[in-house]
Scaffold this motif. Structure first.
Motif, PDB file in Angstrom:
ATOM      1  N   ARG A  59      -6.110  11.767  -5.663  1.00 23.64           N
ATOM      2  CA  ARG A  59      -6.428  10.975  -4.864  1.00 23.64           C
ATOM      3  C   ARG A  59      -5.682   9.555  -5.072  1.00 23.64           C
ATOM      4  NH1 ARG A  59     -11.477  12.390  -6.807  1.00 23.64           N
ATOM      5  NH2 ARG A  59     -12.271  13.937  -5.324  1.00 23.64           N
ATOM      6  N   THR A  60      -5.063   9.007  -3.976  1.00 29.37           N
ATOM      7  CA  THR A  60      -4.325   7.779  -3.930  1.00 29.37           C
ATOM      8  C   THR A  60      -4.668   7.100  -2.929  1.00 29.37           C
ATOM      9  OG1 THR A  60      -2.716   8.606  -2.457  1.00 29.37           O
ATOM     10  CG2 THR A  60      -2.225   8.882  -4.792  1.00 29.37           C
ATOM     11  N   LEU A  61      -4.416   5.838  -2.910  1.00 27.11           N
ATOM     12  CA  LEU A  61      -4.897   4.802  -1.862  1.00 27.11           C
ATOM     13  C   LEU A  61      -4.309   5.500  -0.562  1.00 27.11           C
ATOM     14  CD1 LEU A  61      -6.695   2.215  -1.211  1.00 27.11           C
ATOM     15  CD2 LEU A  61      -4.564   1.044  -1.799  1.00 27.11           C
ATOM     16  N   ALA A  62      -3.033   5.929  -0.314  1.00 29.31           N
ATOM     17  CA  ALA A  62      -2.502   6.335   0.833  1.00 29.31           C
ATOM     18  C   ALA A  62      -3.408   7.569   1.386  1.00 29.31           C
ATOM     19  CB  ALA A  62      -1.107   6.591   0.648  1.00 29.31           C
ATOM     20  N   ALA A  63      -3.973   8.259   0.537  1.00 29.16           N
ATOM     21  CA  ALA A  63      -4.553   9.423   0.813  1.00 29.16           C
ATOM     22  C   ALA A  63      -5.929   8.897   1.327  1.00 29.16           C
ATOM     23  CB  ALA A  63      -4.742  10.529  -0.230  1.00 29.16           C
ATOM     24  N   ALA A  64      -6.418   8.076   0.647  1.00 29.64           N
ATOM     25  CA  ALA A  64      -7.891   7.543   1.128  1.00 29.64           C
ATOM     26  C   ALA A  64      -7.637   6.910   2.364  1.00 29.64           C
ATOM     27  CB  ALA A  64      -8.230   6.384   0.208  1.00 29.64           C
ATOM     28  N   PHE A  65      -6.619   6.086   2.979  1.00 29.14           N
ATOM     29  CA  PHE A  65      -6.462   5.792   4.263  1.00 29.14           C
ATOM     30  C   PHE A  65      -6.611   7.056   5.008  1.00 29.14           C
ATOM     31  CE2 PHE A  65      -5.933   1.472   2.393  1.00 29.14           C
ATOM     32  CZ  PHE A  65      -6.087   0.875   3.521  1.00 29.14           C
ATOM     33  N   GLN A  66      -5.675   8.145   4.932  1.00 28.14           N
ATOM     34  CA  GLN A  66      -5.886   9.274   5.522  1.00 28.14           C
ATOM     35  C   GLN A  66      -7.178   9.735   5.763  1.00 28.14           C
ATOM     36  OE1 GLN A  66      -2.612  12.178   4.379  1.00 28.14           O
ATOM     37  NE2 GLN A  66      -1.883  11.712   6.530  1.00 28.14           N
ATOM     38  N   SER A  67      -8.006   9.972   4.868  1.00 29.32           N
ATOM     39  CA  SER A  67      -9.432  10.443   4.924  1.00 29.32           C
ATOM     40  C   SER A  67     -10.147   9.301   5.710  1.00 29.32           C
ATOM     41  CB  SER A  67      -9.833  10.328   3.453  1.00 29.32           C
ATOM     42  OG  SER A  67      -9.142  11.828   2.761  1.00 29.32           O
ATOM     43  N   ALA A  68      -9.837   8.230   5.626  1.00 31.15           N
ATOM     44  CA  ALA A  68     -10.425   7.224   6.360  1.00 31.15           C
ATOM     45  C   ALA A  68     -10.568   7.199   7.863  1.00 31.15           C
ATOM     46  CB  ALA A  68     -10.376   5.686   5.907  1.00 31.15           C
ATOM     47  N   GLY A  69      -9.349   8.114   8.123  1.00 32.90           N
ATOM     48  CA  GLY A  69      -9.274   8.248   9.594  1.00 32.90           C
ATOM     49  C   GLY A  69      -7.718   7.773  10.281  1.00 32.90           C
ATOM     50  N   PHE A  70      -6.792   7.449   9.318  1.00 31.19           N
ATOM     51  CA  PHE A  70      -5.554   6.909   9.688  1.00 31.19           C
ATOM     52  C   PHE A  70      -4.527   8.360   9.908  1.00 31.19           C
ATOM     53  CE2 PHE A  70      -7.292   3.126   8.641  1.00 31.19           C
ATOM     54  CZ  PHE A  70      -6.851   2.140   9.576  1.00 31.19           C
ATOM     55  N   ARG A  71      -4.140   8.681  10.752  1.00 32.38           N
ATOM     56  CA  ARG A  71      -3.164   9.872  11.011  1.00 32.38           C
ATOM     57  C   ARG A  71      -2.080   9.704  10.254  1.00 32.38           C
ATOM     58  NH1 ARG A  71      -5.006   9.232  15.789  1.00 32.38           N
ATOM     59  NH2 ARG A  71      -3.070   8.462  16.741  1.00 32.38           N
ATOM     60  N   HIS A  72      -1.438   8.577  10.251  1.00 32.52           N
ATOM     61  CA  HIS A  72      -0.044   8.279   9.961  1.00 32.52           C
ATOM     62  C   HIS A  72      -0.140   7.014   8.718  1.00 32.52           C
ATOM     63  CE1 HIS A  72       2.273  10.544  12.812  1.00 32.52           C
ATOM     64  NE2 HIS A  72       1.187  10.037  13.383  1.00 32.52           N
ATOM     65  N   VAL A  73       0.491   7.333   7.633  1.00 30.78           N
ATOM     66  CA  VAL A  73       0.309   6.200   6.447  1.00 30.78           C
ATOM     67  C   VAL A  73       1.640   6.017   5.759  1.00 30.78           C
ATOM     68  CG1 VAL A  73      -0.690   5.668   4.314  1.00 30.78           C
ATOM     69  CG2 VAL A  73      -2.140   6.621   6.049  1.00 30.78           C
ATOM     70  N   ILE A  74       2.173   4.797   5.764  1.00 29.02           N
ATOM     71  CA  ILE A  74       3.437   4.732   4.879  1.00 29.02           C
ATOM     72  C   ILE A  74       2.972   3.787   3.702  1.00 29.02           C
ATOM     73  CG2 ILE A  74       5.476   3.379   5.014  1.00 29.02           C
ATOM     74  CD1 ILE A  74       5.820   3.776   8.113  1.00 29.02           C
ATOM     75  N   ALA A  75       3.672   4.226   2.471  1.00 29.67           N
ATOM     76  CA  ALA A  75       2.958   3.716   1.351  1.00 29.67           C
ATOM     77  C   ALA A  75       4.213   3.666   0.358  1.00 29.67           C
ATOM     78  CB  ALA A  75       1.580   4.472   1.066  1.00 29.67           C
ATOM     79  N   ALA A  76       3.678   3.107  -0.674  1.00 31.38           N
ATOM     80  CA  ALA A  76       4.745   2.706  -1.833  1.00 31.38           C
ATOM     81  C   ALA A  76       4.533   3.561  -2.930  1.00 31.38           C
ATOM     82  CB  ALA A  76       5.104   1.477  -2.070  1.00 31.38           C
ATOM     83  N   LEU A  77       5.510   4.177  -3.657  1.00 32.47           N
ATOM     84  CA  LEU A  77       5.228   5.112  -4.924  1.00 32.47           C
ATOM     85  C   LEU A  77       5.535   4.089  -5.855  1.00 32.47           C
ATOM     86  CD1 LEU A  77       7.279   8.198  -4.116  1.00 32.47           C
ATOM     87  CD2 LEU A  77       4.714   8.141  -4.464  1.00 32.47           C
ATOM     88  N   GLY A  78       6.254   3.051  -5.757  1.00 34.27           N
ATOM     89  CA  GLY A  78       6.610   2.037  -6.958  1.00 34.27           C
ATOM     90  C   GLY A  78       6.474   0.626  -6.491  1.00 34.27           C
ATOM     91  N   GLN A  79       7.255  -0.118  -6.929  1.00 34.68           N
ATOM     92  CA  GLN A  79       7.170  -1.544  -6.661  1.00 34.68           C
ATOM     93  C   GLN A  79       8.325  -1.931  -5.866  1.00 34.68           C
ATOM     94  OE1 GLN A  79       6.821  -4.284 -10.124  1.00 34.68           O
ATOM     95  NE2 GLN A  79       6.391  -5.895  -8.740  1.00 34.68           N
ATOM     96  N   LEU A  80       8.067  -2.801  -4.644  1.00 30.23           N
ATOM     97  CA  LEU A  80       8.966  -3.328  -3.774  1.00 30.23           C
ATOM     98  C   LEU A  80       9.207  -4.634  -4.172  1.00 30.23           C
ATOM     99  CD1 LEU A  80       8.311  -1.343  -0.636  1.00 30.23           C
ATOM    100  CD2 LEU A  80      10.415  -0.858  -2.035  1.00 30.23           C
ATOM    101  N   GLY A  81      10.352  -5.413  -3.806  1.00 26.20           N
ATOM    102  CA  GLY A  81      10.305  -6.917  -3.663  1.00 26.20           C
ATOM    103  C   GLY A  81       9.992  -7.311  -2.289  1.00 26.20           C
ATOM    104  N   ASP A  82       9.401  -8.510  -2.516  1.00 21.95           N
ATOM    105  CA  ASP A  82       9.071  -9.168  -1.058  1.00 21.95           C
ATOM    106  C   ASP A  82      10.042  -9.007   0.242  1.00 21.95           C
ATOM    107  OD1 ASP A  82       6.526  -9.605  -2.245  1.00 21.95           O
ATOM    108  OD2 ASP A  82       6.854 -11.554  -2.628  1.00 21.95           O
ATOM    109  N   ALA A  83      11.146  -9.493   0.027  1.00 21.92           N
ATOM    110  CA  ALA A  83      12.277  -9.326   0.926  1.00 21.92           C
ATOM    111  C   ALA A  83      12.389  -7.814   1.255  1.00 21.92           C
ATOM    112  CB  ALA A  83      13.441  -9.874   0.387  1.00 21.92           C
ATOM    113  N   VAL A  84      12.498  -6.983   0.498  1.00 21.60           N
ATOM    114  CA  VAL A  84      12.862  -5.422   0.746  1.00 21.60           C
ATOM    115  C   VAL A  84      11.618  -5.193   1.572  1.00 21.60           C
ATOM    116  CG1 VAL A  84      13.147  -3.132  -0.136  1.00 21.60           C
ATOM    117  CG2 VAL A  84      14.280  -5.140  -1.368  1.00 21.60           C
ATOM    118  N   ALA A  85      10.417  -5.188   1.215  1.00 26.52           N
ATOM    119  CA  ALA A  85       9.432  -4.824   1.880  1.00 26.52           C
ATOM    120  C   ALA A  85       9.125  -5.297   3.198  1.00 26.52           C
ATOM    121  CB  ALA A  85       8.091  -5.262   1.250  1.00 26.52           C
ATOM    122  N   GLU A  86       9.339  -6.646   3.244  1.00 21.44           N
ATOM    123  CA  GLU A  86       9.331  -7.297   4.775  1.00 21.44           C
ATOM    124  C   GLU A  86      10.476  -6.797   5.675  1.00 21.44           C
ATOM    125  OE1 GLU A  86       9.781 -11.720   6.805  1.00 21.44           O
ATOM    126  OE2 GLU A  86       9.938 -11.446   4.698  1.00 21.44           O
TER     127      GLU A  86
END
Length: 129
Positions: free
Chosen positions: A50-77
């Motif tokens: 179980r991951t947070l992304a999988a939990a969002f899917q179980s909570a009812g979100f059909r599509h989830v975009i999530a991060a495996l590692g760490q992104l810098g703020d500028a890159v994430a934005e």
């Protein structure tokens, strides 16, 4: 592995899959989670995968975009802006059914514009149909 990464907090504790009940959202279309380790942190075996992304899917979100590692703020934005731009039509309506394709295009843009940041962007994943 990512002990020094920023974390999503729920009150005073780290937000985990345990905080999101199944079917919380009746018709969730898209959850975009760019915080570190939302798609996994290497400890999934401790929680049965179980991951947070999988939990969002179980909570009812059909599509989830999530991060495996760490992104810098500028890159994430920059990635989020690119993804949401690709998902928006001329009238500003979102079409989350194209989330995987939009993320793919955003990752291609980053890879072609900056070799250094391309590895950071590789940590973003799409879960869903």
């Amino acid at each position: 592995m990512f002990e020094d990464c920023p974390r999503l907090l729920f009150g005073t504790e780290e937000l985990t899959w345990r905080h999101l009940p199944r079917d919380l959202v009746a018709d969730g279309a898209l959850a975009y989670l760019s915080a570190a380790r939302t798609a996994g942190d290497g400890r999934e075996y401790e929680s049965g995968g179980r991951t947070l992304a999988a939990a969002f899917q179980s909570a009812g979100f059909r599509h989830v975009i999530a991060a495996l590692g760490q992104l810098g703020d500028a890159v994430a934005e920059r990635t989020a802006v690119s993804v949401y731009r690709a998902l928006s039509d001329a009238d500003g309506r979102l079409h989350p059914e194209h989330a995987a394709r939009a993320l793919h295009r955003a990752l291609q843009e980053v890879r072609s514009s900056s070799r250094r940041e391309s590895l950071a962007f590789a940590s973003l994943v799409h879960l869903g149909p």
